[in-house]
Motif scaffolding. Structure first.
Motif, PDB file in Angstrom:
ATOM      1  N   ASP A 123       1.075  -1.113  -0.105  1.00  0.00           N
ATOM      2  CA  ASP A 123       0.098   0.042  -0.084  1.00  0.00           C
ATOM      3  C   ASP A 123       1.302   1.423   0.089  1.00  0.00           C
ATOM      4  N   HIS A 124       0.478   2.186  -0.577  1.00  0.00           N
ATOM      5  CA  HIS A 124       1.291   3.419  -0.491  1.00  0.00           C
ATOM      6  C   HIS A 124       1.013   4.455   0.915  1.00  0.00           C
ATOM      7  N   PHE A 125       1.872   4.954   0.820  1.00  0.00           N
ATOM      8  CA  PHE A 125       2.703   5.529   2.131  1.00  0.00           C
ATOM      9  C   PHE A 125       2.983   7.191   1.738  1.00  0.00           C
ATOM     10  N   HIS A 126       2.862   8.081   2.063  1.00  0.00           N
ATOM     11  CA  HIS A 126       2.927   9.040   2.169  1.00  0.00           C
ATOM     12  C   HIS A 126       2.038   9.832   3.353  1.00  0.00           C
ATOM     13  N   ARG A 153       6.560   6.904  -0.267  1.00  0.00           N
ATOM     14  CA  ARG A 153       7.276   8.501  -1.361  1.00  0.00           C
ATOM     15  C   ARG A 153       7.289   9.708  -0.194  1.00  0.00           C
ATOM     16  N   LEU A 154       9.368   9.607  -0.539  1.00  0.00           N
ATOM     17  CA  LEU A 154       9.758  10.642  -0.199  1.00  0.00           C
ATOM     18  C   LEU A 154       9.854  12.043  -0.339  1.00  0.00           C
ATOM     19  N   LEU A 155       8.450  12.534   0.057  1.00  0.00           N
ATOM     20  CA  LEU A 155       7.820  13.904   0.017  1.00  0.00           C
ATOM     21  C   LEU A 155       8.865  14.790  -0.426  1.00  0.00           C
ATOM     22  N   ARG A 156       9.832  15.075   0.790  1.00  0.00           N
ATOM     23  CA  ARG A 156      10.047  16.099   1.208  1.00  0.00           C
ATOM     24  C   ARG A 156      11.871  16.329   0.564  1.00  0.00           C
ATOM     25  N   SER A 157      11.735  15.457  -0.491  1.00  0.00           N
ATOM     26  CA  SER A 157      13.033  15.434  -0.846  1.00  0.00           C
ATOM     27  C   SER A 157      12.733  16.031  -2.216  1.00  0.00           C
ATOM     28  N   TRP A 158      13.356  16.969  -3.237  1.00  0.00           N
ATOM     29  CA  TRP A 158      13.045  17.670  -4.559  1.00  0.00           C
ATOM     30  C   TRP A 158      12.765  16.571  -5.491  1.00  0.00           C
ATOM     31  N   ASP A 159      13.969  15.739  -5.539  1.00  0.00           N
ATOM     32  CA  ASP A 159      13.854  14.653  -6.200  1.00  0.00           C
ATOM     33  C   ASP A 159      13.189  13.768  -6.467  1.00  0.00           C
ATOM     34  N   ASP A 160      12.380  13.579  -5.355  1.00  0.00           N
ATOM     35  CA  ASP A 160      11.277  12.885  -5.013  1.00  0.00           C
ATOM     36  C   ASP A 160      10.238  12.719  -4.903  1.00  0.00           C
ATOM     37  N   GLN A 161      10.215  13.815  -5.863  1.00  0.00           N
ATOM     38  CA  GLN A 161       8.235  14.221  -5.309  1.00  0.00           C
ATOM     39  C   GLN A 161       7.490  12.972  -5.816  1.00  0.00           C
ATOM     40  N   ASN A 162       7.553  12.786  -6.928  1.00  0.00           N
ATOM     41  CA  ASN A 162       6.788  11.868  -7.589  1.00  0.00           C
ATOM     42  C   ASN A 162       7.163  10.262  -8.095  1.00  0.00           C
ATOM     43  N   LEU A 168      10.212  11.506   5.482  1.00  0.00           N
ATOM     44  CA  LEU A 168      10.888  12.417   5.774  1.00  0.00           C
ATOM     45  C   LEU A 168      12.158  12.155   4.883  1.00  0.00           C
ATOM     46  N   MET A 169      12.687  11.837   5.093  1.00  0.00           N
ATOM     47  CA  MET A 169      13.988  11.258   5.037  1.00  0.00           C
ATOM     48  C   MET A 169      13.924  11.702   3.228  1.00  0.00           C
ATOM     49  N   THR A 170      15.328  12.061   2.909  1.00  0.00           N
ATOM     50  CA  THR A 170      15.662  11.883   1.858  1.00  0.00           C
ATOM     51  C   THR A 170      16.155  10.187   1.222  1.00  0.00           C
ATOM     52  N   LEU A 171      15.966  10.182  -0.318  1.00  0.00           N
ATOM     53  CA  LEU A 171      16.322   9.021  -0.295  1.00  0.00           C
ATOM     54  C   LEU A 171      18.032   8.158   0.279  1.00  0.00           C
ATOM     55  N   GLU A 219      19.220   9.759   2.816  1.00  0.00           N
ATOM     56  CA  GLU A 219      18.973   9.062   4.554  1.00  0.00           C
ATOM     57  C   GLU A 219      18.436   7.288   4.661  1.00  0.00           C
ATOM     58  N   PHE A 220      17.540   7.693   3.888  1.00  0.00           N
ATOM     59  CA  PHE A 220      15.933   6.154   4.090  1.00  0.00           C
ATOM     60  C   PHE A 220      17.121   4.989   3.414  1.00  0.00           C
ATOM     61  N   ARG A 221      17.913   5.061   2.529  1.00  0.00           N
ATOM     62  CA  ARG A 221      18.855   3.767   2.633  1.00  0.00           C
ATOM     63  C   ARG A 221      19.678   3.709   3.319  1.00  0.00           C
ATOM     64  N   LYS A 222      20.625   4.065   3.940  1.00  0.00           N
ATOM     65  CA  LYS A 222      21.307   3.955   5.219  1.00  0.00           C
ATOM     66  C   LYS A 222      20.624   2.807   6.251  1.00  0.00           C
ATOM     67  N   LEU A 223      19.170   3.966   6.673  1.00  0.00           N
ATOM     68  CA  LEU A 223      18.256   3.442   7.521  1.00  0.00           C
ATOM     69  C   LEU A 223      17.668   2.172   7.254  1.00  0.00           C
ATOM     70  N   ALA A 224      17.907   2.074   5.830  1.00  0.00           N
ATOM     71  CA  ALA A 224      16.904   0.231   5.235  1.00  0.00           C
ATOM     72  C   ALA A 224      18.585  -0.924   5.152  1.00  0.00           C
ATOM     73  N   ASN A 225      19.509  -0.446   4.863  1.00  0.00           N
ATOM     74  CA  ASN A 225      20.982  -0.820   4.595  1.00  0.00           C
ATOM     75  C   ASN A 225      20.770  -1.887   6.623  1.00  0.00           C
ATOM     76  N   LYS A 226      20.911  -0.416   7.391  1.00  0.00           N
ATOM     77  CA  LYS A 226      20.343  -1.224   9.036  1.00  0.00           C
ATOM     78  C   LYS A 226      19.190  -2.292   9.453  1.00  0.00           C
ATOM     79  N   HIS A 227      18.989  -2.520   8.178  1.00  0.00           N
ATOM     80  CA  HIS A 227      17.618  -3.109   9.173  1.00  0.00           C
ATOM     81  C   HIS A 227      17.121  -4.038   8.071  1.00  0.00           C
TER      82      HIS A 227
END
Ligand code: ZN
Ligand code: ZN
Length: 234
Positions: free
Chosen positions: A44-47, A93-102, A123-126, A128-136
């Motif tokens: 499901d969508h999450f943003h 969707r990581l809406l706060r990051s300009w690169d990732d609006q869509n 609210l992370m950038t990709l 930042e989320f990449r680092k979190l994803a690596n950790k988990h």
């Protein structure tokens, strides 16, 4: 049509959580069983937009948002018969990051505990989320990266990309996506992006075929990492 044994749907929405979805979790489970899938990842969508508006949650706490987000998955679990694996996923969707609006990212490997303990990861950038994803140990797969309006992200920030998206409402330029995945050695992924209604009309069901059944999303992620799968595509 009957899919090969150990086929898994990797991209499906429920009407309970995704405002663009019109099949309930129960209907989604029925569709997958009817086609012969052994299980499905509920993505499901999450943003902010979706998780707030559709649940009337404009002032919602993180806990309320997660409670709401999990309803589609939980209803699917309740509707699934023994032996059909319902797995938690997400289209983020990581809406706060300009690169990732869509842009949309399919995330596999997360669980309820991760969702509850990592407030505001949307609210992370990709980066930042990449680092979190690596950790988990999460997999990040960019959904339909060659659809109009998408911005293709650097391969090192991704584990994979969708090379087959079966949503009949969009041209995902799957052939180009397949070439891109090959060029950058990204995990090729496939899913129906089923929302109910006519989203799957005239299109082949998507997903992956594994050498043996998986019981949960951890096993699914392991199989993906091993590249031990075939793609369902047209
Ligand atoms: Zn949607
Ligand atoms: Zn989707």
């Amino acid at each position: 049509m009957r899919l090969p044994p150990n086929s898994y749907e990797m991209h499906i929405h429920t009407a309970e959580v995704s405002p663009c979805g019109c099949a309930t979790a129960q209907e989604a489970v029925r569709r997958c069983i009817g086609l012969g899938y052994g299980g499905m990842a509920v993505t499901d969508h999450f943003h902010c937009g979706h998780a707030h508006v559709s649940g009337g949650l404009s002032q919602a706490s993180w806990r309320q948002r997660i409670d709401f987000f999990l309803t589609g998955y939980q209803n699917a679990c309740n509707a699934a018969p023994e032996g059909f694996a319902v797995m938690l996923g997400m289209e983020l969707r990581l809406l706060r990051s300009w690169d990732d609006q869509n842009n949309d990212y399919l995330v596999y490997g997360l669980d309820e505990d991760f969702l509850r303990k990592n407030a505001d990861f949307d609210l992370m950038t990709l980066e930042e989320f990449r680092k979190l994803a690596n950790k988990h140990g999460l997999l990040i797969v960019q959904a339909h990266p060659f659809r109009n309006g998408m911005k293709l992200r650097e391969p090192e920030l991704l584990d994979g990309i969708e090379v087959y998206n079966g949503n009949a409402h969009h041209d995902s330029r799957n052939d180009i996506a397949a070439l891109w995945a090959k060029k950058y050695d990204l995990l090729p992924c496939s899913g129906s992006d089923y929302h109910g209604g006519d989203t799957g009309e005239g299109r082949a069901p998507g997903g992956i075929v594994l050498p043996q059944p998986v019981a949960d999303v951890r096993q699914l992620v392991q199989a993906l990492r091993r590249r031990d799968y075939l793609l369902l595509e047209e």
